[in-house]
Design an enzyme around this catalytic site. Structure first.
Site, PDB file in Angstrom:
ATOM      1  N   SER A 590      43.809  45.811  44.884  1.00 19.66           N
ATOM      2  CA  SER A 590      43.359  46.966  44.111  1.00 19.66           C
ATOM      3  C   SER A 590      43.357  46.688  42.599  1.00 19.66           C
ATOM      4  O   SER A 590      42.549  45.912  42.114  1.00 19.66           O
ATOM      5  CB  SER A 590      44.235  48.173  44.456  1.00 19.66           C
ATOM      6  OG  SER A 590      43.657  49.362  44.028  1.00 19.66           O
ATOM      7  N   ASP A 601      35.466  37.019  35.182  1.00 19.56           N
ATOM      8  CA  ASP A 601      34.057  37.194  34.797  1.00 19.56           C
ATOM      9  C   ASP A 601      33.850  36.935  33.316  1.00 19.56           C
ATOM     10  O   ASP A 601      32.834  36.366  32.903  1.00 19.56           O
ATOM     11  CB  ASP A 601      33.578  38.605  35.154  1.00 19.56           C
ATOM     12  CG  ASP A 601      33.409  38.796  36.661  1.00 19.56           C
ATOM     13  OD1 ASP A 601      33.324  37.768  37.372  1.00 19.56           O
ATOM     14  OD2 ASP A 601      33.361  39.950  37.120  1.00 19.56           O
ATOM     15  N   LYS A 616      41.092  44.802  48.712  1.00 23.47           N
ATOM     16  CA  LYS A 616      41.128  46.265  48.744  1.00 23.47           C
ATOM     17  C   LYS A 616      40.331  46.785  47.543  1.00 23.47           C
ATOM     18  O   LYS A 616      40.837  46.932  46.452  1.00 23.47           O
ATOM     19  CB  LYS A 616      42.579  46.747  48.691  1.00 23.47           C
ATOM     20  CG  LYS A 616      42.769  48.245  48.507  1.00 23.47           C
ATOM     21  CD  LYS A 616      42.308  49.030  49.711  1.00 23.47           C
ATOM     22  CE  LYS A 616      42.830  50.470  49.669  1.00 23.47           C
ATOM     23  NZ  LYS A 616      42.402  51.235  48.495  1.00 23.47           N
TER      24      LYS A 616
END
Length: 849
Positions: A590, A601, A616
């Site tokens: 999460s 990224d 998740k």
């Protein structure tokens, strides 16, 4: 939220139309209880005077009328619940699925698993009989006629009754533990029994294995007790003999020890003064030994193998009687929970129905007033599995209970036999595990390695302080390079303080403060450890990511209807500009995945860990089904609650973190990869997909030469002794996982258990890397922690203080007790060791630039 209120109106109107004016208040009425009450009334009537036949007929009629009324009310409540759940799932769930024949068939399969996962009760003919209802589940939700549930529950209770009689008979017959035979322990590899003869033989093997395991456990416990008693007696005898010698070297003659002659009395009197000091020193030890002997003499614990076998059979019978009784006493709400969750989990594994009692338990947990062990559990077929260890909890501090452990038995610290929780509903198991603060619970667990272990945990409330972010410095003794290390067990935030307009504590502010200290020390690189971090506050996943970049988007969220939101870091400040490593594993979920994905990224950090994170990438809301109902519908409260998935997370580069998780830049061997843990291993989990990427500026202040870093890391890992052991552990666990057949021959089973023990010893990774030096911040300065050398013995520490004496073989002697374990363990951790090496490579590469 618009759809939420629409569904409430629809359900309320539906109820009014079907119910008319005949509604009245009922409270948790149960088909089982109604049947029982009717039966009792009939027996009372039949045993009364026969001269009152008309009265008897009148009573029968009244009872029948009451029974029908109660059943009618129950059906109306079921109808209300069915409509509410159906409407909310279809209108609010992210997947936008509709109930149809295909969904009904999938729900039917899940229902059978939840009804009899172990395939130890139902026969093949029962499955074929129930199959005729598998396409009508959707229709039954609207009508409230849950025929599949009623028939399934009735058949199960019938079979449980039959099996209980089979078990009683089998446990009266001696088992032959010398026969060479096996039991297939994986229900997925077995079919439902075709005949009662097959069912009887299956239970013969199940009971035989249970008795055999209990017997071998008793033998092992007796062996350990014998060692302990022998050691105590030896110590006591040594102390007592020493006490018999006075300070002048004079001894009391052995023949005088039990004599009252004048000569002996004089000798004892002269020796008394000189032996007083030594005697005082041994009084406590002698008294303890005496108490142990007395307790052992009065102990009813079986001593001989025959007694142990008898006790094992008694315990097995007692445990299974409890299991059978519990299954037979399931009430209507229990049956509804099994049925409804077969429907909800077809949508995704995180969408669940909570019956009223479960909702009450959930409310207790959310308030934080529950005292226990601090572990999140879930049903895994016939077993109960540990999913997460709550940071700061009793289990977290005790360190032996781990995610993916399977709980087999629960014992209390009162000497009573442990209760077998296999095939037990999770609610009942949790009630056994819970208890007041300071009391002990003994969990018999099966580790992911296959080892069976008894873990004793002292129940306590969660200590939030233990879950706070902590920062230290790690130095390589060879070259003196220092790097920062931050341990973050969870993404915490005090929302209650926030709603009251106060500045509550949160993990972002704590990490920011640690980074300021790193900057003051001019630390050129740092590790952010998110291993085992199951997530938490989404707000802090966004804000903490912003500590390492100038500003920009962090994560995208998509609604069920396709609407998309982007969470941004709008703060221009960069709180740390050095090199960053983020450590993750399959239990990082999460919020942890959001932060790791964002920094990956942006090419701001190197992500290091196992093959992938948990995966998740969804958001759930908790709907209280008791709220927002019409006045008439409130007559059927309580209804429970629904946890439903409404959103999905996406990386700024476009791909979802759901299902696949985050793939590290540098993958290291991790024992978790041998275990099926993660979203991709859950039935009906939402799949990975992509959305359109959004524009963002990548990090340019340093360069990540992944090819070079990966090449260097691979060479080190291949020659690293700890990672070589880790790879062997992975292979062993995978092999054990596939080996699902259990030997029922006592010699074979003992040999296998001994092999497991030896393997677990051989591949334990606990060697300290003494080249890693640790510095802890105290009073504004980072001070080196003094660790004893790895080969330092107890005698070498004899001159140290009491606190320092307990710190041996890699344990620190000048840090707080609460920090001692995790800081000391860092020097044994191969992931930390390799992360420091990668950081060093990264710093050198950018210095050349």
């Amino acid at each position: 939220m618009r759809f939420f209120f629409i569904s409430i109106i629809i359900c309320a109107l539906s109820l009014t139309i079907y119910a008319g004016s005949s509604l009245r208040h009922v409270k948790n009425s149960s088909v089982t209880n109604n049947t029982s009450n009717t039966s009792t009334n009939s027996e009372d009537i039949s045993s009364s005077s026969t001269s009152s036949s008309s009265s008897s007929n009148s009573s029968d009629a009244t009872t029948s009328k009451t029974d029908k009324t109660d059943n009618s009310q129950q059906q109306l409540r079921d109808q209300l619940l069915g409509n509410m759940i159906k409407n909310r799932l279809e209108m609010m769930h992210f997947s936008q699925k509709e109930f149809n024949a295909d969904l009904s068939e999938k729900a039917f399969a899940l229902y059978l698993e939840r009804l009899d996962y172990s395939k130890q009760f139902l026969l093949q003919e029962d499955i074929e009989y129930l199959s005729k209802y598998k396409k009508s589940i959707s229709d039954s939700l609207s009508s409230g006629e849950f025929i599949l549930m009623k028939e399934g529950s009735k058949i199960l209770k019938q079979r449980v009754n039959e099996v209980s009689q089979i078990a009683e008979t089998l446990l009266k017959t001696p088992f032959d533990f010398n026969v060479k035979e096996v039991l297939e322990n994986d229900p997925k590899k077995r079919s439902f029994c075709k005949t009662k003869a097959e069912l009887t033989d299956l239970w013969r093997k199940v009971l035989k294995l249970t008795v055999l395991n209990n017997y071998l456990t008793m033998l092992e416990e007796a062996k350990e007790l014998s060692k302990s008693t022998s050691a105590t007696n030896t110590s006591t005898n040594t102390s007592t003999n020493s006490a018999r010698t006075n300070t002048k070297g004079k001894k009391v003659d052995a023949k005088c020890l039990h004599s009252q002659s004048k000569k002996c009395k004089k000798q004892k009197s002269e020796a008394a003064a000189t032996t007083e000091t030594a005697t005082n020193k041994t009084t406590v030890a002698t008294a303890a030994a005496t108490a142990t002997v007395a307790a052992t003499a009065a102990d009813s614990t079986p001593k001989t193998p025959e007694e142990m076998l008898k006790k094992s059979i008694e315990n097995t019978l007692k445990n299974y009687r409890r299991i059978f009784l519990r299954l037979q006493q399931q009430d209507h709400d229990d049956e509804l929970e099994i049925f409804f969750n077969a429907l909800t989990m077809v949508f995704d594994p995180h969408t669940t129905y909570l019956a009223p009692q479960d909702k009450e338990d959930f409310d207790i947990q959310m308030k934080g007033s529950l005292e226990g062990i601090g572990a999140l559990l879930q049903e895994d077929g016939q077993y109960i599995k540990v999913v997460t260890i709550i940071p700061g909890s009793a289990s977290w501090r005790q360190k032996e209970l781990e995610p993916e452990d399977t709980i087999l038995k629960v014992g209390q610290d009162d000497g009573t036999a442990a209760v077998d929780v296999v095939n037990m509903r999770i609610n009942d198991a949790v009630k056994l595990i819970r208890g007041p603060r300071g009391s002990k619970v003994k969990l018999t667990v099966k580790k992911s390695t296959g080892e069976i272990k008894v873990i004793t945990i002292v129940r306590d409330v969660v200590q939030i302080k233990s879950s706070y972010a902590k920062g230290i410095l790690l130095e390589n003794a060879d070259d003196g390079t220092k790097f920062g290390y931050i341990r973050l067990p969870m993404f915490y935030r005090d929302f209650e303080a926030q709603t009251e307009g106060k500045e509550g504590r949160n993990c972002t502010d704590d990490v920011r403060a640690i980074l300021e200290k790193f900057n003051k020390e001019k630390v050129t690189g740092m590790i952010l450890d998110l291993r085992d971090n199951g997530g938490g506050a989404l707000e802090d996943a966004k804000l903490m990511s912003g500590l390492f970049i100038e500003k920009g988007p962090i994560v995208q969220t998509r609604q069920s209807k396709g609407g998309k939101d982007v969470l941004y870091d709008s703060d221009d400040e960069i709180n740390y500009k050095g090199q960053v490593i983020v450590l993750v594993n399959r239990l990082s979920a999460s919020a942890s995945e959001i932060l790791a994905a964002a920094l990956q990224d942006y090419e701001r950090a190197i992500i290091i860990g196992g093959d992938h994170t948990h995966g998740k990438g969804t958001v759930q809301v908790f709907l209280n089904l008791d709220q927002g109902l019409s006045r008439i519908a409130k007559n059927f409260l309580p209804l429970g609650a629904l946890k439903i998935t409404i959103q999905k997370f996406y990386r700024i580069a476009g791909s979802s973190t759901q299902y696949k998780g985050v793939t590290p830049d540098i993958i290291l061997p991790d024992r978790l990869e041998a275990i099926e843990t993660g979203e991709k291993f859950l039935d009906y989990s939402l799949k990975w997909d992509e959305v359109r990427p959004i524009s963002f500026d990548k990090w340019t202040l340093s360069e990540l030469n992944l090819a070079k870093l990966t090449q260097n890391s691979r060479k080190r890992v291949q020659s690293n002794e700890k990672f070589q052991k880790m790879q062997k552990i992975i292979e062993i666990i995978k092999k054990r996982k596939d080996d699902t057949q259990v030997n029922l021959n006592i010699d074979d089973l003992k040999a296998k258990q001994e092999k497991l023990k030896e393997e677990n010893k051989i591949y334990k990774i606990d060697k300290v890397n003494e080249k890693i030096l640790v510095f802890k911040e105290k009073q504004g300065h980072f001070k080196k922690i003094d660790f004893p050398k790895e080969n330092e013995s107890d005698s070498d520490l004899s001159s140290l203080s009491n606190k320092k004496k307990k710190a041996i073989k890699g344990r620190a002697n000048n840090i707080d007790d609460e920090d001692e374990d995790w800081i000391s363990d860092l020097r044994k951790d191969p992931f930390i060791e390799e992360s420091l090496n990668v950081l060093k490579d990264l710093v050198i590469l950018n210095q050349k630039k």
